[in-house]
Write a protein that holds these residues in place. Structure first.
Motif, PDB file in Angstrom:
ATOM      1  N   ILE A  60       6.815 -12.080  -0.975  1.00 51.44           N
ATOM      2  CA  ILE A  60       7.346 -10.903  -0.288  1.00 51.44           C
ATOM      3  C   ILE A  60       6.406  -9.731  -0.548  1.00 51.44           C
ATOM      4  O   ILE A  60       6.088  -9.430  -1.704  1.00 51.44           O
ATOM      5  CB  ILE A  60       8.771 -10.544  -0.767  1.00 51.44           C
ATOM      6  CG1 ILE A  60       9.743 -11.695  -0.491  1.00 51.44           C
ATOM      7  CG2 ILE A  60       9.259  -9.271  -0.075  1.00 51.44           C
ATOM      8  CD1 ILE A  60      11.138 -11.469  -1.060  1.00 51.44           C
ATOM      9  N   LEU A  61       5.983  -9.082   0.535  1.00 49.75           N
ATOM     10  CA  LEU A  61       5.187  -7.867   0.429  1.00 49.75           C
ATOM     11  C   LEU A  61       5.930  -6.731   1.107  1.00 49.75           C
ATOM     12  O   LEU A  61       6.469  -6.902   2.217  1.00 49.75           O
ATOM     13  CB  LEU A  61       3.812  -8.035   1.072  1.00 49.75           C
ATOM     14  CG  LEU A  61       2.889  -9.080   0.435  1.00 49.75           C
ATOM     15  CD1 LEU A  61       2.864 -10.336   1.293  1.00 49.75           C
ATOM     16  CD2 LEU A  61       1.499  -8.542   0.230  1.00 49.75           C
ATOM     17  N   ILE A  62       5.967  -5.574   0.445  1.00 50.65           N
ATOM     18  CA  ILE A  62       6.594  -4.382   0.990  1.00 50.65           C
ATOM     19  C   ILE A  62       5.538  -3.288   1.063  1.00 50.65           C
ATOM     20  O   ILE A  62       4.954  -2.916   0.042  1.00 50.65           O
ATOM     21  CB  ILE A  62       7.788  -3.926   0.136  1.00 50.65           C
ATOM     22  CG1 ILE A  62       8.864  -5.027   0.103  1.00 50.65           C
ATOM     23  CG2 ILE A  62       8.389  -2.626   0.687  1.00 50.65           C
ATOM     24  CD1 ILE A  62      10.000  -4.759  -0.856  1.00 50.65           C
ATOM     25  N   ASP A  63       5.275  -2.830   2.279  1.00 48.13           N
ATOM     26  CA  ASP A  63       4.252  -1.803   2.496  1.00 48.13           C
ATOM     27  C   ASP A  63       2.912  -2.222   1.890  1.00 48.13           C
ATOM     28  O   ASP A  63       2.199  -1.412   1.307  1.00 48.13           O
ATOM     29  CB  ASP A  63       4.725  -0.469   1.905  1.00 48.13           C
ATOM     30  CG  ASP A  63       3.886   0.713   2.371  1.00 48.13           C
ATOM     31  OD1 ASP A  63       3.353   0.664   3.488  1.00 48.13           O
ATOM     32  OD2 ASP A  63       3.750   1.687   1.593  1.00 48.13           O
ATOM     33  N   GLY A  64       2.602  -3.499   2.009  1.00 52.26           N
ATOM     34  CA  GLY A  64       1.331  -4.015   1.547  1.00 52.26           C
ATOM     35  C   GLY A  64       1.259  -4.367   0.075  1.00 52.26           C
ATOM     36  O   GLY A  64       0.243  -4.890  -0.394  1.00 52.26           O
ATOM     37  N   GLU A  65       2.327  -4.078  -0.684  1.00 52.15           N
ATOM     38  CA  GLU A  65       2.347  -4.385  -2.120  1.00 52.15           C
ATOM     39  C   GLU A  65       3.196  -5.620  -2.379  1.00 52.15           C
ATOM     40  O   GLU A  65       4.276  -5.776  -1.813  1.00 52.15           O
ATOM     41  CB  GLU A  65       2.888  -3.203  -2.916  1.00 52.15           C
ATOM     42  CG  GLU A  65       2.000  -1.973  -2.882  1.00 52.15           C
ATOM     43  CD  GLU A  65       2.410  -0.979  -3.941  1.00 52.15           C
ATOM     44  OE1 GLU A  65       1.932  -1.098  -5.089  1.00 52.15           O
ATOM     45  OE2 GLU A  65       3.232  -0.097  -3.629  1.00 52.15           O
ATOM     46  N   GLN A  66       2.720  -6.472  -3.268  1.00 51.01           N
ATOM     47  CA  GLN A  66       3.409  -7.730  -3.526  1.00 51.01           C
ATOM     48  C   GLN A  66       4.574  -7.544  -4.490  1.00 51.01           C
ATOM     49  O   GLN A  66       4.389  -7.205  -5.646  1.00 51.01           O
ATOM     50  CB  GLN A  66       2.439  -8.766  -4.086  1.00 51.01           C
ATOM     51  CG  GLN A  66       3.071 -10.144  -4.281  1.00 51.01           C
ATOM     52  CD  GLN A  66       2.064 -11.240  -4.497  1.00 51.01           C
ATOM     53  OE1 GLN A  66       1.468 -11.737  -3.550  1.00 51.01           O
ATOM     54  NE2 GLN A  66       1.855 -11.621  -5.748  1.00 51.01           N
ATOM     55  N   LEU A  67       5.771  -7.775  -3.958  1.00 50.48           N
ATOM     56  CA  LEU A  67       6.964  -7.784  -4.809  1.00 50.48           C
ATOM     57  C   LEU A  67       7.011  -9.075  -5.603  1.00 50.48           C
ATOM     58  O   LEU A  67       7.272  -9.071  -6.809  1.00 50.48           O
ATOM     59  CB  LEU A  67       8.215  -7.648  -3.944  1.00 50.48           C
ATOM     60  CG  LEU A  67       9.561  -7.717  -4.661  1.00 50.48           C
ATOM     61  CD1 LEU A  67       9.830  -6.422  -5.412  1.00 50.48           C
ATOM     62  CD2 LEU A  67      10.696  -8.003  -3.674  1.00 50.48           C
ATOM     63  N   VAL A  68       6.766 -10.180  -4.914  1.00 49.84           N
ATOM     64  CA  VAL A  68       6.759 -11.492  -5.566  1.00 49.84           C
ATOM     65  C   VAL A  68       5.774 -12.400  -4.845  1.00 49.84           C
ATOM     66  O   VAL A  68       5.601 -12.322  -3.626  1.00 49.84           O
ATOM     67  CB  VAL A  68       8.187 -12.117  -5.568  1.00 49.84           C
ATOM     68  CG1 VAL A  68       8.707 -12.311  -4.152  1.00 49.84           C
ATOM     69  CG2 VAL A  68       8.215 -13.434  -6.333  1.00 49.84           C
ATOM     70  N   GLY A  69       5.108 -13.225  -5.613  1.00 51.47           N
ATOM     71  CA  GLY A  69       4.217 -14.242  -5.075  1.00 51.47           C
ATOM     72  C   GLY A  69       4.362 -15.500  -5.902  1.00 51.47           C
ATOM     73  O   GLY A  69       5.261 -15.613  -6.735  1.00 51.47           O
ATOM     74  N   MET A  70       3.487 -16.434  -5.686  1.00 51.05           N
ATOM     75  CA  MET A  70       3.574 -17.696  -6.399  1.00 51.05           C
ATOM     76  C   MET A  70       2.457 -17.806  -7.429  1.00 51.05           C
ATOM     77  O   MET A  70       1.314 -17.431  -7.173  1.00 51.05           O
ATOM     78  CB  MET A  70       3.496 -18.867  -5.419  1.00 51.05           C
ATOM     79  CG  MET A  70       4.676 -18.952  -4.467  1.00 51.05           C
ATOM     80  SD  MET A  70       6.261 -19.154  -5.326  1.00 51.05           S
ATOM     81  CE  MET A  70       6.064 -20.816  -5.990  1.00 51.05           C
ATOM     82  N   GLU A  71       2.809 -18.281  -8.595  1.00 56.02           N
ATOM     83  CA  GLU A  71       1.848 -18.601  -9.649  1.00 56.02           C
ATOM     84  C   GLU A  71       2.028 -20.084  -9.943  1.00 56.02           C
ATOM     85  O   GLU A  71       2.928 -20.476 -10.692  1.00 56.02           O
ATOM     86  CB  GLU A  71       2.119 -17.751 -10.883  1.00 56.02           C
ATOM     87  CG  GLU A  71       0.935 -17.640 -11.833  1.00 56.02           C
ATOM     88  CD  GLU A  71       1.170 -16.588 -12.900  1.00 56.02           C
ATOM     89  OE1 GLU A  71       1.856 -16.911 -13.894  1.00 56.02           O
ATOM     90  OE2 GLU A  71       0.690 -15.449 -12.733  1.00 56.02           O
TER      91      GLU A  71
END
Length: 252
Positions: A60-71
């Motif tokens: 999930i990205l909000i305004d271009g910033e990653q709230l959550v990604g996968m590791e």
């Protein structure tokens, strides 16, 4: 520009898939309505956007910033300070208002900008009074929630969310707890925001509201996005059997 990007979101409760490989984008200035039957994943989708629910996997990205990604195979959320800051880019309006009962309407609107964002009090008060005017409740600044009707409470809740200057407004069934005769009070405020190109993601069971307010409509079923398009495409020319059946059940 995409204000919200969701890529391959999965949310499981035990073995149950509330969201199953959901991808969605909301562009700046768009009003996106999410429709579907109860249990289709609409509210879970919304709650994942502002971290009220954590995802099982996805980005999930909000305004271009990653709230959550996968590791690897696990979701990786932003660090605490960044997480809080990114979440302030969303403004949430709940079904049951969630106003602070011991605070006046003006205090409900100003508490987060003052306490969380630590903004200048004079500017916050000026903004709050402007928001009260926007939602048509300038005369209720010193009233308490218990003194308001349901429609008035929801309009104060909208003003409170707008006070944080969010990049995207999130509405979770904003009219479902209201009597039919006062639903239009809230719809008119949201229509005004839509005309002003406020970016919005709106979960609703009200098809008339979705048709009037949205620039894009998303239909969900069993945790998946089945169809999306302009309101006239979704309501007048549905492509999938599931959407056709859903609309038939609503309108018959």
């Amino acid at each position: 520009m995409s204000i919200l990007e969701m890529h391959h979101i999965v949310k499981k409760f035990g073995s149950f898939y509330a969201l199953n490989d959901v991808s969605l984008s909301v562009e700046e200035g768009e009003a996106v309505a999410v429709i579907g039957s109860s249990g289709s994943g609409k509210s879970t989708l919304l709650r994942c956007v502002n971290h009220l629910e954590t995802v099982t996997s996805g980005q999930i990205l909000i305004d271009g910033e990653q709230l959550v990604g996968m590791e690897g195979e696990r979701p990786c959320y932003a660090k605490d300070a960044d997480l809080r800051r990114i979440c302030t880019k969303t403004g949430m309006v709940f079904q049951h208002f969630n106003l602070f009962p011991h605070m006046t309407c003006l205090e409900n609107i100003t508490v987060s900008p003052l306490k969380i964002l630590r903004q200048d009090k004079t500017e916050v008060l000026e903004t709050a009074r402007g928001l009260l005017e926007l939602v048509g409740l300038s005369n209720k600044a010193e009233s308490y929630p218990a003194q308001l009707s349901g429609g008035q409470k929801q309009r104060i809740a909208i003003a409170r969310a707008l006070a944080l200057h969010p990049k995207i407004m999130l509405f979770d069934e904003p009219t479902s707890a209201l009597d039919p005769e006062i639903t239009n009070e809230v719809i008119n405020v949201i229509l005004k925001l839509a005309r002003e190109k406020t970016t919005m993601l709106i979960v609703t069971h009200d098809m008339r509201f979705a048709r009037e307010c949205a620039s894009k409509v998303v239909y969900m079923d069993e945790g998946k996005i089945v169809e999306e398009g302009r309101p006239e495409e979704i309501f007048d020319r549905p492509k999938s059997d599931r959407l056709q059946e859903f609309l038939t059940s609503i309108y018959r």
